[in-house]
Design a protein around this motif. Sequence first.
Motif, PDB file in Angstrom:
ATOM      1  N   ARG A  25       0.049   4.657  -5.339  1.00  0.00           N
ATOM      2  CA  ARG A  25       1.172   5.055  -6.215  1.00  0.00           C
ATOM      3  C   ARG A  25       0.875   6.361  -6.943  1.00  0.00           C
ATOM      4  N   SER A  63       0.803  -1.223   0.000  1.00  0.00           N
ATOM      5  CA  SER A  63       0.000   0.000   0.000  1.00  0.00           C
ATOM      6  C   SER A  63       0.836   1.273   0.000  1.00  0.00           C
ATOM      7  N   THR A 112      -4.045   1.044  -3.407  1.00  0.00           N
ATOM      8  CA  THR A 112      -3.036   1.623  -4.291  1.00  0.00           C
ATOM      9  C   THR A 112      -2.884   3.105  -3.995  1.00  0.00           C
TER      10      THR A 112
END
Length: 280
Positions: free
Chosen positions: A249, A25, A247
């Motif tokens: 990113r 994560s 997620t």
Amino acid sequence: MMSQRGAATLGGVTSHVPVLLSSSSVFPERTAAAFQLAAAHGYDGLEVMVWTDQVSQDAGALRGLSEHYGVPVLSVHAPCLLVTQRVWSSDPWERLRRAAVLAETLEAPTVVVHPPFTWQRDYARGFADGLARVASEFGGLRFAVENMFPVRMAGRQFVPYVPGWDPTQAGYASYTLDLSHCAASHTDALAMADRMGDGLAHVHLGDGTGEGRDEHLVPGRGNQPCAELLRSLAGRGFTGSVAVEVTTRGAKSRQVREADLAEALAFARQHLNTPSPVDA
């Protein structure tokens, strides 16, 4: 080993389900950052995704981080991803055993594992029996097989797993329920949990919209029954852990990433401590 932070109370209902932060994560930050962020936001522990980051493969380094931040490792995700097919070994059984040794060394009760890919013919042919043998070698661990999803490319759909993406069709002793994967496979997550029954050992908490891809959204931002699933766990006699696997990113800053992880933790704690109508 369970952090006392997992025994929060809300409205007179006490939850003893630990909420973990999956190290995936925090990607593209590395494993050490996951310990730091888990400690900063009050997670009960960590799920270590074993990948190309050397720290994620090293029991000594992980133990040092765990002790430094006061965050236990309570789950190990075996290197089953496409990008981790050479981590430790090209042999999937060796990778699984190494993950089990890592979990046992760190006193993590759960090893998360994916069904075999279609091209892993020998591994797939003996997967159920082999998994049972490995589980018997490591009697204190639960090897929780995760539900996956079909892959859609260029308007076509194919299943890259054997015997399929739904592990309940084959039948295993323990399962990981991933809600984002339920969205990607257009599967009813509550019905999946029902099929897993007493074998439900672990939950990957992330949301999705059902657009046919694996989104791992912060819970509450998609259309999956994340709240309902969490509220149902007490009535299911669930004794495992819930790992936030989202997620981040695309986060534009560390501050945004931290806000997402804090929101996911608050969501998990709120609904784990709210009884379902069946349990009330």
